[in-house]
Write an enzyme that holds these catalytic residues in place. Sequence first.
Site, PDB file in Angstrom:
ATOM      1  N   PRO A   1       3.793  -2.820   9.610  1.00 24.02           N
ATOM      2  CA  PRO A   1       2.793  -2.007   8.898  1.00 24.02           C
ATOM      3  C   PRO A   1       2.524  -2.555   7.504  1.00 24.02           C
ATOM      4  O   PRO A   1       3.432  -3.026   6.808  1.00 24.02           O
ATOM      5  CB  PRO A   1       3.454  -0.631   8.832  1.00 24.02           C
ATOM      6  CG  PRO A   1       4.307  -0.587  10.051  1.00 24.02           C
ATOM      7  CD  PRO A   1       4.840  -1.989  10.211  1.00 24.02           C
ATOM      8  N   CYS A   2       1.240  -2.476   7.109  1.00 23.96           N
ATOM      9  CA  CYS A   2       0.800  -3.189   5.910  1.00 23.96           C
ATOM     10  C   CYS A   2       0.322  -2.274   4.792  1.00 23.96           C
ATOM     11  O   CYS A   2      -0.132  -2.747   3.763  1.00 23.96           O
ATOM     12  CB  CYS A   2      -0.350  -4.122   6.272  1.00 23.96           C
ATOM     13  SG  CYS A   2      -1.803  -3.250   6.916  1.00 23.96           S
ATOM     14  N   GLN A   3       0.421  -0.958   4.968  1.00 24.70           N
ATOM     15  CA  GLN A   3      -0.228  -0.072   4.010  1.00 24.70           C
ATOM     16  C   GLN A   3       0.286  -0.242   2.591  1.00 24.70           C
ATOM     17  O   GLN A   3      -0.439  -0.057   1.629  1.00 24.70           O
ATOM     18  CB  GLN A   3      -0.045   1.387   4.451  1.00 24.70           C
ATOM     19  CG  GLN A   3      -0.893   1.776   5.644  1.00 24.70           C
ATOM     20  CD  GLN A   3      -0.236   1.430   6.984  1.00 24.70           C
ATOM     21  OE1 GLN A   3       0.757   0.700   7.016  1.00 24.70           O
ATOM     22  NE2 GLN A   3      -0.778   1.935   8.066  1.00 24.70           N
TER      23      GLN A   3
ATOM     24  N   ASN B   1      -0.611  -9.979   9.671  1.00 27.50           N
ATOM     25  CA  ASN B   1      -0.685  -8.912   8.676  1.00 27.50           C
ATOM     26  C   ASN B   1      -1.965  -9.075   7.854  1.00 27.50           C
ATOM     27  O   ASN B   1      -2.721 -10.033   8.038  1.00 27.50           O
ATOM     28  CB  ASN B   1       0.548  -8.941   7.762  1.00 27.50           C
ATOM     29  CG  ASN B   1       1.045  -7.547   7.450  1.00 27.50           C
ATOM     30  OD1 ASN B   1       0.287  -6.714   6.968  1.00 27.50           O
ATOM     31  ND2 ASN B   1       2.312  -7.281   7.740  1.00 27.50           N
TER      32      ASN B   1
END
Length: 359
Positions: free
Chosen positions: A80-82, A119
């Site tokens: 996850p890249c948030q 990503n």
Amino acid sequence: MTSRPIRVLDLFSGAGGFAQGFHEADDRFVTVQAVEMDLAAAATYSLNFPHAPVFGGRIQDWLATEKLPTNIDVIIGGPPCQGFSTLGKQDVADERNFLWEQYAETIRRTRPKIFIVENVAAFAKSPQFQQFSTMLDEDPAFSEYSFDHRILNSADYGAPQARKRAVMIGHRSDVAAPHWPEPSHAESPRTVAHAFSGIPHEVVSADTIEPRSTTFGGVQFNGPYSGLELHFGRDYRELSLKRFAAIPEGGNRFDLPDELLAPCWRSHRSGSGDVMGRMHWTKPSVTVRTEFFKPEKGRYLHPEADRAITHHEAARLQGFPDDFQFVGSRTAIARQIGNAVPVPLGRAIAAEVLKTLTE
């Protein structure tokens, strides 16, 4: 040339965009395990890849409690890249930024021939990328691996969407380095018109969708739904419809007459030109994010119709086939679509991996 299955381990798998690309590239790619924390996304994955065991939960729990698969040829996945996305507020301490550590631990324990990390482009300049790279370079546990990374634009590989992603490809010393895929559409990218071919401008009401449910991990979800079943619209206020009508193809909020401007837009004449933006028929779309159904979040107005793009249209822009089945609420499905690896990009990468492992 080998005809044996190529065993794929899919981490942070989401709904399965990356896996779909691999499976479209060649049916020798077989997912032997997927890991996904979002249960609705895991349910979607399980439905579309019924022979793949799917662990619905945190990767930390999977590593701690499950027997890991053996003889893995390829690991794919995008942590996850948030936390370091360029959209909105960044938080370098966000715990999601450190899930690369579990990815590295999976490499250490399964020893794949090839691993691929995907990503957001900003990942390549993040402290976490540097830490990951340093670990791979200096930790003796990874001494048999070499790696490289590039920024790839999905539009260059047949996706009707401009979406730049950081991609890292690593390989074991007894395996040749896969070549980077050559851009196939850099000079003639696929467009929104290509993606939306055959889709009517008119939408259906979400209230008319047939109630349906499926169960995964002991939890019941709406669905599955696919294709035109996901071509539903929203109920807009009259003011919103007037604004949409005033924005030409390729235009945005700067095209609105004064009487249709929101107070905040009157006081801020600069800023993003994508806000309340209308797509171009003759260009790839902007990056499809998880709130593509909200025109105020970006250039998500249909090129011609006075509405935001639908879930069906967003799935097309991501390269999902029309028979791909999604599970969950409308918001959950939008999140699955927006977070996915574009299928054409996954397919292009997979084609080069296939050459390395079979030639």
